[in-house]
Scaffold this motif. Structure first.
Motif, PDB file in Angstrom:
ATOM      1  N   LEU A 277      26.800   6.865 -10.129  1.00  0.00           N
ATOM      2  CA  LEU A 277      26.617   5.386  -9.596  1.00  0.00           C
ATOM      3  C   LEU A 277      26.901   5.059  -8.421  1.00  0.00           C
ATOM      4  CD1 LEU A 277      27.456   3.882 -13.361  1.00  0.00           C
ATOM      5  CD2 LEU A 277      25.240   4.120 -12.339  1.00  0.00           C
ATOM      6  N   HIS A 278      28.293   5.719  -8.031  1.00  0.00           N
ATOM      7  CA  HIS A 278      28.720   5.469  -6.883  1.00  0.00           C
ATOM      8  C   HIS A 278      27.676   5.745  -5.661  1.00  0.00           C
ATOM      9  CE1 HIS A 278      31.510   4.842  -3.200  1.00  0.00           C
ATOM     10  NE2 HIS A 278      31.962   3.853  -3.996  1.00  0.00           N
ATOM     11  N   ARG A 279      27.094   6.981  -6.010  1.00  0.00           N
ATOM     12  CA  ARG A 279      26.287   7.567  -4.986  1.00  0.00           C
ATOM     13  C   ARG A 279      25.072   6.523  -4.805  1.00  0.00           C
ATOM     14  NH1 ARG A 279      26.570   9.161  -0.834  1.00  0.00           N
ATOM     15  NH2 ARG A 279      24.662  10.518  -0.871  1.00  0.00           N
ATOM     16  N   ALA A 280      24.715   6.271  -5.969  1.00  0.00           N
ATOM     17  CA  ALA A 280      23.340   5.481  -6.011  1.00  0.00           C
ATOM     18  C   ALA A 280      23.528   4.225  -5.162  1.00  0.00           C
ATOM     19  CB  ALA A 280      22.949   5.106  -7.810  1.00  0.00           C
ATOM     20  N   TYR A 281      24.934   3.682  -5.372  1.00  0.00           N
ATOM     21  CA  TYR A 281      25.170   2.369  -4.543  1.00  0.00           C
ATOM     22  C   TYR A 281      25.137   2.768  -3.315  1.00  0.00           C
ATOM     23  CZ  TYR A 281      28.408  -0.483  -2.244  1.00  0.00           C
ATOM     24  OH  TYR A 281      28.998  -1.119  -1.133  1.00  0.00           O
ATOM     25  N   GLU A 282      25.775   3.749  -2.726  1.00  0.00           N
ATOM     26  CA  GLU A 282      25.758   4.055  -1.341  1.00  0.00           C
ATOM     27  C   GLU A 282      24.154   4.232  -0.848  1.00  0.00           C
ATOM     28  OE1 GLU A 282      30.003   6.414  -0.867  1.00  0.00           O
ATOM     29  OE2 GLU A 282      28.190   7.656  -1.352  1.00  0.00           O
ATOM     30  N   GLN A 283      23.364   4.599  -1.708  1.00  0.00           N
ATOM     31  CA  GLN A 283      21.869   4.718  -1.278  1.00  0.00           C
ATOM     32  C   GLN A 283      21.225   3.654  -1.353  1.00  0.00           C
ATOM     33  OE1 GLN A 283      20.500   8.225  -3.769  1.00  0.00           O
ATOM     34  NE2 GLN A 283      22.628   9.401  -3.042  1.00  0.00           N
ATOM     35  N   GLY A 284      21.944   2.420  -1.858  1.00  0.00           N
ATOM     36  CA  GLY A 284      21.138   1.250  -1.986  1.00  0.00           C
ATOM     37  C   GLY A 284      20.306   0.993  -3.295  1.00  0.00           C
ATOM     38  N   VAL A 285      20.779   1.721  -4.181  1.00  0.00           N
ATOM     39  CA  VAL A 285      19.700   1.701  -5.430  1.00  0.00           C
ATOM     40  C   VAL A 285      20.341   0.717  -6.367  1.00  0.00           C
ATOM     41  CG1 VAL A 285      19.191   3.150  -7.454  1.00  0.00           C
ATOM     42  CG2 VAL A 285      19.093   4.348  -5.241  1.00  0.00           C
ATOM     43  N   ILE A 286      21.753   0.607  -6.422  1.00  0.00           N
ATOM     44  CA  ILE A 286      22.265  -0.198  -7.399  1.00  0.00           C
ATOM     45  C   ILE A 286      23.000  -1.235  -6.309  1.00  0.00           C
ATOM     46  CG2 ILE A 286      21.851   1.103  -9.481  1.00  0.00           C
ATOM     47  CD1 ILE A 286      24.890   1.833  -9.252  1.00  0.00           C
ATOM     48  N   GLY A 287      23.614  -2.446  -7.193  1.00  0.00           N
ATOM     49  CA  GLY A 287      24.815  -3.182  -6.516  1.00  0.00           C
ATOM     50  C   GLY A 287      26.172  -2.586  -6.726  1.00  0.00           C
ATOM     51  N   VAL A 288      26.903  -3.079  -5.781  1.00  0.00           N
ATOM     52  CA  VAL A 288      28.385  -2.659  -6.004  1.00  0.00           C
ATOM     53  C   VAL A 288      29.172  -2.748  -7.139  1.00  0.00           C
ATOM     54  CG1 VAL A 288      29.324  -4.718  -4.731  1.00  0.00           C
ATOM     55  CG2 VAL A 288      30.565  -2.494  -4.325  1.00  0.00           C
ATOM     56  N   GLN A 289      28.629  -4.097  -7.949  1.00  0.00           N
ATOM     57  CA  GLN A 289      29.221  -4.206  -9.118  1.00  0.00           C
ATOM     58  C   GLN A 289      29.036  -3.342 -10.403  1.00  0.00           C
ATOM     59  OE1 GLN A 289      26.456  -5.731  -7.826  1.00  0.00           O
ATOM     60  NE2 GLN A 289      24.898  -5.552  -9.271  1.00  0.00           N
ATOM     61  N   MET A 290      28.256  -2.427 -10.137  1.00  0.00           N
ATOM     62  CA  MET A 290      28.236  -1.274 -11.222  1.00  0.00           C
ATOM     63  C   MET A 290      28.989  -0.080 -10.758  1.00  0.00           C
ATOM     64  SD  MET A 290      24.069  -1.582 -11.989  1.00  0.00           S
ATOM     65  CE  MET A 290      24.151  -0.081 -13.163  1.00  0.00           C
ATOM     66  N   THR A 291      29.780  -0.138  -9.613  1.00  0.00           N
ATOM     67  CA  THR A 291      30.506   1.270  -9.484  1.00  0.00           C
ATOM     68  C   THR A 291      32.039   0.779  -9.513  1.00  0.00           C
ATOM     69  OG1 THR A 291      31.028   0.401  -7.113  1.00  0.00           O
ATOM     70  CG2 THR A 291      28.769   1.471  -7.731  1.00  0.00           C
ATOM     71  N   TRP A 292      32.924   1.788  -9.145  1.00  0.00           N
ATOM     72  CA  TRP A 292      34.385   1.620  -9.245  1.00  0.00           C
ATOM     73  C   TRP A 292      34.798   0.812  -8.056  1.00  0.00           C
ATOM     74  CZ3 TRP A 292      33.459   7.562  -8.614  1.00  0.00           C
ATOM     75  CH2 TRP A 292      33.280   7.762  -7.217  1.00  0.00           C
ATOM     76  N   SER A 293      34.013   0.547  -7.098  1.00  0.00           N
ATOM     77  CA  SER A 293      34.575  -0.496  -5.925  1.00  0.00           C
ATOM     78  C   SER A 293      34.614  -1.787  -6.452  1.00  0.00           C
ATOM     79  CB  SER A 293      33.454   0.035  -4.715  1.00  0.00           C
ATOM     80  OG  SER A 293      33.543   1.336  -4.345  1.00  0.00           O
ATOM     81  N   ALA A 294      34.146  -2.217  -7.544  1.00  0.00           N
ATOM     82  CA  ALA A 294      34.023  -3.588  -7.967  1.00  0.00           C
ATOM     83  C   ALA A 294      34.297  -3.476  -9.279  1.00  0.00           C
ATOM     84  CB  ALA A 294      32.828  -4.099  -7.499  1.00  0.00           C
ATOM     85  N   ASN A 295      33.211  -3.794 -10.132  1.00  0.00           N
ATOM     86  CA  ASN A 295      33.314  -4.304 -11.482  1.00  0.00           C
ATOM     87  C   ASN A 295      33.467  -3.407 -12.728  1.00  0.00           C
ATOM     88  OD1 ASN A 295      31.836  -6.508 -10.147  1.00  0.00           O
ATOM     89  ND2 ASN A 295      32.767  -7.693 -11.687  1.00  0.00           N
ATOM     90  N   ASN A 296      33.193  -2.052 -12.031  1.00  0.00           N
ATOM     91  CA  ASN A 296      33.188  -0.906 -13.386  1.00  0.00           C
ATOM     92  C   ASN A 296      34.309  -0.060 -13.112  1.00  0.00           C
ATOM     93  OD1 ASN A 296      32.573   1.103 -14.745  1.00  0.00           O
ATOM     94  ND2 ASN A 296      30.547   1.816 -13.758  1.00  0.00           N
ATOM     95  N   LEU A 297      35.174   0.064 -14.131  1.00  0.00           N
ATOM     96  CA  LEU A 297      36.393   0.683 -14.063  1.00  0.00           C
ATOM     97  C   LEU A 297      36.468   1.874 -15.190  1.00  0.00           C
ATOM     98  CD1 LEU A 297      39.001  -1.983 -13.927  1.00  0.00           C
ATOM     99  CD2 LEU A 297      38.162  -0.751 -12.186  1.00  0.00           C
ATOM    100  N   ASP A 298      35.030   2.107 -15.562  1.00  0.00           N
ATOM    101  CA  ASP A 298      34.814   3.325 -16.549  1.00  0.00           C
ATOM    102  C   ASP A 298      35.512   4.703 -16.167  1.00  0.00           C
ATOM    103  OD1 ASP A 298      33.906   3.312 -19.359  1.00  0.00           O
ATOM    104  OD2 ASP A 298      32.529   4.659 -18.588  1.00  0.00           O
ATOM    105  N   ILE A 299      35.654   4.915 -14.954  1.00  0.00           N
ATOM    106  CA  ILE A 299      36.211   6.102 -14.358  1.00  0.00           C
ATOM    107  C   ILE A 299      37.482   6.373 -14.901  1.00  0.00           C
ATOM    108  CG2 ILE A 299      37.121   5.263 -12.215  1.00  0.00           C
ATOM    109  CD1 ILE A 299      35.925   8.333 -10.932  1.00  0.00           C
ATOM    110  N   LEU A 300      38.315   5.390 -15.156  1.00  0.00           N
ATOM    111  CA  LEU A 300      39.746   5.400 -15.660  1.00  0.00           C
ATOM    112  C   LEU A 300      39.661   6.075 -17.088  1.00  0.00           C
ATOM    113  CD1 LEU A 300      41.196   1.858 -14.502  1.00  0.00           C
ATOM    114  CD2 LEU A 300      41.259   4.338 -13.581  1.00  0.00           C
ATOM    115  N   LYS A 301      38.456   5.603 -17.922  1.00  0.00           N
ATOM    116  CA  LYS A 301      38.455   6.243 -19.080  1.00  0.00           C
ATOM    117  C   LYS A 301      38.314   7.772 -19.127  1.00  0.00           C
ATOM    118  CE  LYS A 301      38.861   4.890 -22.038  1.00  0.00           C
ATOM    119  NZ  LYS A 301      40.272   4.942 -23.225  1.00  0.00           N
ATOM    120  N   GLY A 302      37.112   8.311 -17.910  1.00  0.00           N
ATOM    121  CA  GLY A 302      37.019   9.541 -17.940  1.00  0.00           C
ATOM    122  C   GLY A 302      38.267  10.317 -17.431  1.00  0.00           C
ATOM    123  N   VAL A 303      38.965   9.920 -16.542  1.00  0.00           N
ATOM    124  CA  VAL A 303      40.038  10.506 -16.013  1.00  0.00           C
ATOM    125  C   VAL A 303      41.464  10.745 -17.124  1.00  0.00           C
ATOM    126  CG1 VAL A 303      42.327  10.590 -14.688  1.00  0.00           C
ATOM    127  CG2 VAL A 303      39.781  10.141 -13.685  1.00  0.00           C
TER     128      VAL A 303
END
Length: 244
Positions: free
Chosen positions: A125-151
């Motif tokens: 998702l973060h790579r998709a944001y960096e490529q302009g596919v999705i907004g930052v809100q769907m990544t760990w840089s903003a509203n998505n903290l789901d990576i904490l669950k994975g770790v």
């Protein structure tokens, strides 16, 4: 107009989907081994699990490939009934005899640790944001903290595995972990829906439309559902008498 996903996002999407597609029948086989099921019973259950997974991949993939889901002139958007059906199927699966065999047969550390697949999902998702596919809100840089669950899944799973099944697991800790993870999953799904080009849209930036296209339709229909199934199975285990 948003750019299309590049090769690394495609590879991550296909790799994670394939891994999850193989994980479910493998888990069913392993659970059968640990439960001392007859070989024929185990083979049949594993085969039907694989067939069911393949049918779901083909069905959702075909819908994404056809373009029928990538239309946003209706309310709810056409992708939503598919997601609703997927959620119902996951709940039924978790409550079924199939889900019961996974809960009874698999170690708790496996049911928890497998949620580590959410780490590469968040990288995608973060790579998709960096490529302009999705907004930052769907990544760990903003509203998505789901990576904490994975770790935390990897850490908690390893800790429980090293403790061994003979030691009782801390029920309150696992309940808290499971409920927090479910909350984070609901959060990102909500953000994703509010990023779609519908009257409900809240977030600016590139609209979230790639999840309705092939093969990225497997993000909500396979990856999100795999995470949901994992939480439901852990909850079923916690509600049972056996926790180790």
């Amino acid at each position: 107009m948003a750019a299309g996903p590049q090769t690394d996002v495609l590879v991550l999407d296909l790799g994670i989907t394939l891994a999850l597609a193989l994980a479910l029948p493998t888990a069913r086989w392993w659970a059968g081994v640990r439960l001392a099921e007859p070989v024929e019973v185990r083979r049949r259950a594993t085969l039907w699990t694989g067939v069911g997974m393949l049918v779901w991949l083909v069905l959702t993939g075909a819908l994404g490939l056809s373009g029928v889901l990538d239309q946003w002139d209706t309310m709810p958007p056409r992708v939503m009934p598919v997601l609703g059906l997927a959620i119902v199927l996951v709940i039924v699966l978790a409550r079924s005899r199939f889900g019961g065999r996974l809960v009874e047969g698999l170690p708790l550390w496996v049911l928890i640790g497998y949620q580590g697949f959410r780490i590469p999902v968040e990288v995608m998702l973060h790579r998709a944001y960096e490529q302009g596919v999705i907004g930052v809100q769907m990544t760990w840089s903003a509203n998505n903290l789901d990576i904490l669950k994975g770790v935390s899944a990897v850490v908690l799973g390893l800790w429980l595995g090293l403790r061994g099944e003979s030691q009782p697991a801390p029920r309150a800790l696992i309940w808290a972990w499971n409920l927090l993870g479910l909350g984070l999953l609901i959060n990102i799904v909500t953000v994703a829906i509010l990023s779609m080009p519908t009257p409900m849209r809240v977030f600016a930036g590139p609209a979230n439309t790639f999840v309705a296209t092939f093969p990225y339709v497997w993000l909500p229909t396979v990856m999100v559902m795999a995470a949901l199934l994992g939480h439901l199975l852990v909850a079923r285990r916690l509600l049972s008498t056996r926790l180790g």
